[in-house]
Design a protein around this motif. Structure first.
Motif, PDB file in Angstrom:
ATOM      1  N   ASN A  93      -4.234  -8.328 -12.675  1.00 55.45           N
ATOM      2  CA  ASN A  93      -3.530  -8.079 -11.421  1.00 55.45           C
ATOM      3  C   ASN A  93      -4.201  -6.971 -10.632  1.00 55.45           C
ATOM      4  OD1 ASN A  93      -1.086  -9.775 -11.327  1.00 55.45           O
ATOM      5  ND2 ASN A  93      -0.555  -8.727 -13.239  1.00 55.45           N
ATOM      6  N   VAL A  94      -3.864  -6.894  -9.346  1.00 54.47           N
ATOM      7  CA  VAL A  94      -4.369  -5.816  -8.491  1.00 54.47           C
ATOM      8  C   VAL A  94      -3.816  -4.472  -8.971  1.00 54.47           C
ATOM      9  CG1 VAL A  94      -4.136  -4.857  -6.158  1.00 54.47           C
ATOM     10  CG2 VAL A  94      -4.781  -7.245  -6.466  1.00 54.47           C
ATOM     11  N   VAL A  95      -2.517  -4.393  -9.222  1.00 51.98           N
ATOM     12  CA  VAL A  95      -1.970  -3.170  -9.821  1.00 51.98           C
ATOM     13  C   VAL A  95      -1.475  -3.487 -11.236  1.00 51.98           C
ATOM     14  CG1 VAL A  95      -1.376  -1.979  -7.665  1.00 51.98           C
ATOM     15  CG2 VAL A  95       0.344  -3.428  -8.766  1.00 51.98           C
ATOM     16  N   LYS A  96      -1.683  -2.540 -12.119  1.00 48.02           N
ATOM     17  CA  LYS A  96      -1.423  -2.784 -13.547  1.00 48.02           C
ATOM     18  C   LYS A  96      -0.028  -2.320 -13.983  1.00 48.02           C
ATOM     19  CE  LYS A  96      -5.923  -3.719 -14.030  1.00 48.02           C
ATOM     20  NZ  LYS A  96      -6.266  -4.953 -13.298  1.00 48.02           N
ATOM     21  N   CYS A  97       0.696  -1.681 -13.071  1.00 46.50           N
ATOM     22  CA  CYS A  97       2.052  -1.220 -13.422  1.00 46.50           C
ATOM     23  C   CYS A  97       3.041  -1.816 -12.431  1.00 46.50           C
ATOM     24  CB  CYS A  97       2.125   0.304 -13.362  1.00 46.50           C
ATOM     25  SG  CYS A  97       0.999   1.086 -14.534  1.00 46.50           S
ATOM     26  N   ARG A  98       4.240  -2.062 -12.910  1.00 50.12           N
ATOM     27  CA  ARG A  98       5.243  -2.762 -12.094  1.00 50.12           C
ATOM     28  C   ARG A  98       5.741  -1.897 -10.928  1.00 50.12           C
ATOM     29  NH1 ARG A  98      11.526  -3.982 -13.257  1.00 50.12           N
ATOM     30  NH2 ARG A  98      11.776  -5.532 -11.625  1.00 50.12           N
ATOM     31  N   PRO A  99       5.646  -2.407  -9.711  1.00 51.24           N
ATOM     32  CA  PRO A  99       6.310  -1.713  -8.606  1.00 51.24           C
ATOM     33  C   PRO A  99       7.827  -1.851  -8.776  1.00 51.24           C
ATOM     34  CG  PRO A  99       4.562  -3.161  -7.798  1.00 51.24           C
ATOM     35  CD  PRO A  99       4.818  -3.524  -9.236  1.00 51.24           C
ATOM     36  N   PRO A 100       8.591  -0.758  -8.655  1.00 53.28           N
ATOM     37  CA  PRO A 100      10.040  -0.816  -8.893  1.00 53.28           C
ATOM     38  C   PRO A 100      10.702  -1.894  -8.039  1.00 53.28           C
ATOM     39  CG  PRO A 100       9.333   1.440  -8.450  1.00 53.28           C
ATOM     40  CD  PRO A 100       8.130   0.566  -8.251  1.00 53.28           C
ATOM     41  N   ALA A 101      11.674  -2.557  -8.619  1.00 49.59           N
ATOM     42  CA  ALA A 101      12.469  -3.596  -7.943  1.00 49.59           C
ATOM     43  C   ALA A 101      11.572  -4.684  -7.327  1.00 49.59           C
ATOM     44  CB  ALA A 101      13.365  -2.972  -6.875  1.00 49.59           C
ATOM     45  N   ASN A 102      10.419  -4.883  -7.925  1.00 47.83           N
ATOM     46  CA  ASN A 102       9.484  -5.937  -7.461  1.00 47.83           C
ATOM     47  C   ASN A 102       9.057  -5.788  -6.004  1.00 47.83           C
ATOM     48  OD1 ASN A 102       9.591  -6.998  -9.989  1.00 47.83           O
ATOM     49  ND2 ASN A 102      10.979  -8.663  -9.455  1.00 47.83           N
ATOM     50  N   ARG A 103       9.057  -4.547  -5.500  1.00 46.64           N
ATOM     51  CA  ARG A 103       8.557  -4.378  -4.133  1.00 46.64           C
ATOM     52  C   ARG A 103       7.046  -4.609  -4.114  1.00 46.64           C
ATOM     53  NH1 ARG A 103       5.575   0.033  -4.343  1.00 46.64           N
ATOM     54  NH2 ARG A 103       6.272   1.970  -5.310  1.00 46.64           N
ATOM     55  N   ASP A 104       6.496  -4.748  -2.899  1.00 43.38           N
ATOM     56  CA  ASP A 104       5.046  -4.912  -2.770  1.00 43.38           C
ATOM     57  C   ASP A 104       4.341  -3.633  -3.210  1.00 43.38           C
ATOM     58  OD1 ASP A 104       5.414  -7.396  -1.687  1.00 43.38           O
ATOM     59  OD2 ASP A 104       5.065  -6.774   0.395  1.00 43.38           O
ATOM     60  N   PRO A 105       3.159  -3.770  -3.812  1.00 42.40           N
ATOM     61  CA  PRO A 105       2.407  -2.548  -4.111  1.00 42.40           C
ATOM     62  C   PRO A 105       1.967  -1.859  -2.813  1.00 42.40           C
ATOM     63  CG  PRO A 105       1.138  -4.531  -4.700  1.00 42.40           C
ATOM     64  CD  PRO A 105       2.497  -4.990  -4.255  1.00 42.40           C
ATOM     65  N   ARG A 106       1.977  -0.522  -2.817  1.00 41.66           N
ATOM     66  CA  ARG A 106       1.621   0.234  -1.608  1.00 41.66           C
ATOM     67  C   ARG A 106       0.101   0.449  -1.567  1.00 41.66           C
ATOM     68  NH1 ARG A 106       6.561   4.281  -2.785  1.00 41.66           N
ATOM     69  NH2 ARG A 106       8.160   2.995  -1.797  1.00 41.66           N
ATOM     70  N   PRO A 107      -0.415   0.678  -0.357  1.00 40.97           N
ATOM     71  CA  PRO A 107      -1.876   0.854  -0.238  1.00 40.97           C
ATOM     72  C   PRO A 107      -2.436   1.921  -1.179  1.00 40.97           C
ATOM     73  CG  PRO A 107      -0.888   0.674   1.938  1.00 40.97           C
ATOM     74  CD  PRO A 107       0.255   0.689   0.955  1.00 40.97           C
ATOM     75  N   GLU A 108      -1.711   3.031  -1.343  1.00 41.57           N
ATOM     76  CA  GLU A 108      -2.241   4.103  -2.200  1.00 41.57           C
ATOM     77  C   GLU A 108      -2.221   3.684  -3.676  1.00 41.57           C
ATOM     78  OE1 GLU A 108       0.467   4.307  -0.352  1.00 41.57           O
ATOM     79  OE2 GLU A 108       2.117   5.297  -1.403  1.00 41.57           O
ATOM     80  N   GLU A 109      -1.276   2.820  -4.046  1.00 41.48           N
ATOM     81  CA  GLU A 109      -1.223   2.331  -5.437  1.00 41.48           C
ATOM     82  C   GLU A 109      -2.367   1.340  -5.686  1.00 41.48           C
ATOM     83  OE1 GLU A 109       3.662   2.803  -5.394  1.00 41.48           O
ATOM     84  OE2 GLU A 109       2.759   0.836  -5.095  1.00 41.48           O
TER      85      GLU A 109
END
Ligand code: URA
Length: 224
Positions: A93-109
């Motif tokens: 995946n693009v980010v390896k940790c779950r964004p809370p409440a399944n929100r979109d990952p943020r640019p800084e993440e």
């Protein structure tokens, strides 16, 4: 079977070092609420790599990518269109940790996690990358053009082919048309793998240059 050569062994240990580093990563705020880092799974020598967006609840719980409803659909389509199982490809995946409440990952993440993904790509060195949905497609192709415009072709990218397709979650929402699009994209990806691994009977699908993206960008506001 012959024993792995020293180059393969050092790539394998570099891969395990990367996993260990990622598993203790605190480079962005997502580390605070994760249960587990979802590094990736499958064959680290695969010719084909899938890249999704980020872990959901099931993935966070199990530590494995694409194990929820989207993952079950991905498994099914991979089997039906490519004759493959998840063990024979690599999934990350693009980010390896779950964004809370399944929100979109943020640019800084996304930016914080990018070095992990780039190193995975370097070490796995797949022949074909299938990006699932907007986040991975836009990140790797460095574009703001949306997935519905990007998909439907294969692009020459970083010495390999990149095949953008819809995210399985979009297929679950979008029904038959979306499903048919993903099926066609997976067939395209598998044809390129077959060709690149020396099957001369395989038809070569067109692989277009990334510069052709500017044509697609002519459609104003094309971000979906
Ligand atoms: N599960 C994942 O691992 N990634 C996604 O993008 C969606 C579900």
């Amino acid at each position: 079977m012959s024993p792995p050569d020293s180059q393969t062994q050092s790539a394998d240990s570099a891969f395990e070092e990367l996993r260990t580093a990622a598993e203790s990563c605190t480079s962005c705020g997502l580390c605070e609420q994760r249960t587990q880092v979802v590094f990736g799974s499958g064959d680290p020598h695969a010719d084909l790599m899938f890249i999704g967006e980020g872990p959901g609840a099931e993935e966070d719980r199990t530590g494995l990518p694409f194990v929820g409803r989207s993952g079950k659909l991905l498994d099914r389509l991979m089997g039906e269109e490519m004759g493959l199982t998840r063990d024979s490809v690599y999934i990350a995946n693009v980010v390896k940790c779950r964004p809370p409440a399944n929100r979109d990952p943020r640019p800084e993440e996304i930016a914080a996690c990018r070095p992990h993904l780039e190193r995975q790509l370097e070490l796995i060195d797949p022949k074909v990358v299938v990006t699932l949905g907007n986040f991975s497609s836009k990140l790797l192709m460095d574009t703001r053009i949306g997935i519905t415009k990007l998909r439907g072709r294969a692009y020459a990218w970083s010495g390999r082919a990149l095949v953008p397709t819809l995210h399985p979650a979009a297929v679950l929402r979008g029904g038959g048309d979306a499903m048919a699009m993903v099926r066609a994209d997976l067939v395209r990806a598998q044809m390129i793998v077959n060709r690149s691994t020396g099957d001369p009977s395989e038809t070569e699908p067109a692989v277009v240059d990334l510069t052709e993206l500017s044509e697609l960008a002519d459609v104003a506001g094309a971000s979906r």
